[in-house]
Write a protein that holds these residues in place. Structure first.
Motif, mmCIF file in Angstrom:
data_model
loop_
_atom_site.group_PDB
_atom_site.id
_atom_site.type_symbol
_atom_site.label_atom_id
_atom_site.label_comp_id
_atom_site.label_asym_id
_atom_site.label_seq_id
_atom_site.Cartn_x
_atom_site.Cartn_y
_atom_site.Cartn_z
ATOM 1 N N ASP A 37 51.356 42.670 38.476
ATOM 2 C CA ASP A 37 50.098 42.707 39.212
ATOM 3 C C ASP A 37 49.687 44.163 39.423
ATOM 4 O O ASP A 37 50.404 44.928 40.064
ATOM 5 N N ASN A 85 47.523 41.232 34.986
ATOM 6 C CA ASN A 85 46.089 41.434 35.195
ATOM 7 C C ASN A 85 45.704 42.880 34.896
ATOM 8 O O ASN A 85 44.733 43.403 35.447
ATOM 9 N N THR A 175 44.696 39.828 31.598
ATOM 10 C CA THR A 175 43.510 39.331 32.284
ATOM 11 C C THR A 175 42.819 40.460 33.023
ATOM 12 O O THR A 175 43.376 41.542 33.215
ATOM 13 N N ARG A 177 40.433 40.438 36.755
ATOM 14 C CA ARG A 177 40.760 40.015 38.115
ATOM 15 C C ARG A 177 41.075 38.522 38.156
ATOM 16 O O ARG A 177 40.249 37.692 37.776
ATOM 17 N N VAL A 178 42.270 38.184 38.521
ATOM 18 C CA VAL A 178 42.638 36.820 38.875
ATOM 19 C C VAL A 178 43.336 36.891 40.224
ATOM 20 O O VAL A 178 43.827 37.957 40.628
ATOM 21 N N LEU A 183 48.811 34.173 38.489
ATOM 22 C CA LEU A 183 49.634 34.601 37.361
ATOM 23 C C LEU A 183 50.822 33.658 37.191
ATOM 24 O O LEU A 183 51.202 33.296 36.068
#
Length: 598
Positions: A37, A85, A175, A177-178, A183
């Protein structure tokens, strides 16, 4: 069907330990998935500035080096899939850079899945302001106030794109922004074949993702009793063993330092969660109120009982906008009356600037080492007689010239200030652009996740020697006892003096507010805590910091409570701008009138 998968996390934020992914996959090469992250709110603004300078930037370059170092893992036959991300504002450019890195290192062909669709900046900028769309979630201000200064706007997407990329064979998923837990949820939905309306299982995976997302937070990092954590120099990143029903066991590699205990897990569970009965994610709404946390064996803690319900119709958007300039400078003042001298020095700097005609939106003078980071501590424990303090002065203004003037004014204290002024080797403080956070909502129906793939070439034929994994033999450490550990807890209630004697806690920011979670060290203390640590008591304690309101959420299943403290972080110039020290301050409260002591 797979019954259990093992997911590790090797990155809690952009700037975390660079070697973590290699370390974790060296210690636990059989992981099924590894998550990383990179994106905090401020990260997106930094990436936007980078992309303005170079259209091929806009993503954390550090991640490319992580992938480069993992090429040997995959070349040696490793099967763990990596989900990150790290695409930031430019997932395609990040994927292209990772592809080049893998090919340069002599790696087998890797399928890279790229998930996009989170960038809603054009949508937000196009809003005409006549609707209630994009109101600030903290204070309901209309987006029109900052629309012309917007830099980024990204929706927190859910797990669907990650699941689909993995279903399509991706070994590396990048990715934008998640939501942080997504995740993990995406990996679980793929591995177990879950439907995306299987609320109970999605809730369990979301809890597992929340426990993993902050990396070493759950293995002893920033624990209340951090001094008791063994081998902190080699603290291990966490692993979740997740069952098909969504329950999990949190653990770590056996050879790694740190610890996984009921308390480290409870502290992370209450971290920045808002209402624990309705923790909102783009995948599912989760109740933490029936969670069960139980120690199985040393460094193995099981978590089960998450309850799920349908996800919200709207996604949270993290937008950022330009809001002037800031600078902060520090000098050390040493000697008799150090604190009085430091405060007077700060006043001198601000007076000179005012006399020169400069004005500031906000300015703070703090004497670090006295308790000024959270200026609410009882006078009896504030260190007013210290022979040394660090003077910190910070200002912000819409006018860059005003902040530049401040930057030039602080260093003259070296010769014009009190004797014992030192610590000026870094020179003038730097001027920084301010990027503010604007949380709002967007209809999920307006967001479309898009999945694309890249296939790197197999370049193993270029290797001069076979890949070795781990890169060097992993030495199993013998962990010595930590010197200078804290006192044993829990104390007997009769000898307890402060809240810390009977409770642990953790805090963090949510916009201009903060979450402060408090957990009883022993079940016998919980009923007394509920009666004593009220909303009014907490609001009164933090009143000097401009608190607007306090809401308390009880979590009897965990022996804890979470306080949502609104407005406490409105002054972003403070040293503790993200509220990380607030729990420590609250734990200092004397147990005056505690019901079980009366």
């Amino acid at each position: 069907m797979t019954q259990t998968i093992r997911i590790g996390n090797a990155q809690a934020f952009w700037g975390d330990r660079p070697s973590a992914a290699v370390d974790l996959l060296s210690q636990a090469p059989d992981l099924d998935f590894l998550t990383m992250d990179y994106l905090a709110e401020v990260s997106m603004s930094i990436l936007a500035v980078q992309r303005e300078r170079d259209p091929q930037r806009g993503f954390p370059q550090d991640f490319v080096e992580v992938v480069r170092r993992l090429a040997d893992y995959w070349a040696a036959g490793g099967r763990c899939r990596l989900i990150a991300n790290a695409g930031g504002l430019n997932p395609m450019a990040c994927a292209a850079a990772c592809q080049r890195a893998l090919e340069e290192q002599g790696c087998p062909s890797i399928t890279i899945g790229i998930v996009t669709g989170d960038d809603v900046l054009d949508l937000v900028k196009a809003d005409d302001g006549r609707s209630t769309a994009f109101l600030n979630l903290d204070d309901s201000r209309p987006m029109a106030l900052v629309q012309d200064r917007l830099v980024t706007a990204n929706a927190y997407m859910g797990c669907r794109g990650i699941r689909d990329a993995l279903d399509g064979g991706a070994q590396l998923v990048i990715t934008g922004r998640v939501a942080d837990p997504s995740l993990v949820v995406g990996a679980c939905a793929h591995a177990f074949g879950w439907s995306l309306d299987d609320w109970e299982r999605l809730a369990g995976a979301t809890v597992a993702g929340h426990l993993l997302e902050c990396g070493t937070h759950v293995t002893g990092g920033i624990a209340t009793d951090w001094l008791d954590v063994s081998d902190p120099a080699n603290i291990g990143f966490p692993i979740a063993e997740i069952d098909a029903d969504g329950s999990c066991v949190i653990t770590k590699a056996q050879s790694a330092g740190g610890c996984v205990t009921v308390d480290t897990v409870r502290e992370q569970l209450i971290y920045e969660i808002g209402d624990p009965g309705c923790y909102l994610s783009p995948d599912v709404s989760v109740s933490f109120l029936e969670l069960s946390v139980r120690e199985e064996t040393t460094n193995r803690v099981s978590v089960s009982g998450a309850k799920g319900s349908p996800r919200p119709d709207h996604l949270k958007v993290s937008a950022t906008y330009r809001d002037g300039y800031r600078a902060a400078g520090m000098l050390t003042v040493f000697g008799h009356d150090a604190i009085r001298k430091a405060r007077r020095s700060g006043e001198i700097v601000l007076k000179r600037l005012a006399d020169a005609g400069w004005t500031y939106r906000d300015a703070v003078v703090e004497c670090l080492g006295t308790g000024d980071s959270v200026p609410v501590l009882d006078e009896s424990i504030r260190n007013w007689k210290s022979y040394e303090t660090v003077l910190r002065i910070a200002v912000e203004s819409e006018d860059k010239r005003a902040v530049e003037a401040f930057s030039r004014e602080i260093i003259p204290l070296v010769t014009a200030g009190p004797q014992g002024t030192t610590g000026y080797a870094e020179g003038r403080p730097k001027v920084h652009a301010i990027f503010r956070y604007w949380p709002c909502l967007v209809s999920e129906a307006w967001i479309t996740q898009k999945i694309e793939t890249k296939l790197s070439s197999d370049t193993t034929g270029k290797r001069n020697h076979a890949a070795q994994w781990p890169p060097t033999p992993v030495v199993k450490r013998t962990v010595a006892s930590t010197e200078g550990t804290s006192e044993e807890y829990p104390r007997a209630l009769a000898t307890a003096e402060t809240l810390r004697d009977i409770a642990i806690g953790r805090s963090g920011d949510k916009g201009i507010g903060a979450n402060i979670g408090i957990l009883a060290r022993s079940p016998e203390y919980y009923s007394g805590l509920v009666e004593w640590l009220t909303e009014d008591r907490v609001q009164g304690f933090f009143e000097p910091m401009g608190v607007e309101s306090v809401t308390r959420f009880l979590m009897p299943n965990l022996g804890g409570m979470n306080f949502l403290v609104r407005g406490i972080l409105r002054r972003a110039l403070r040293n503790d701008a993200q509220g990380k020290a607030l729990a420590q301050a609250l734990l200092s409260m004397p147990l005056i009138d505690f019901p079980e002591l009366c």
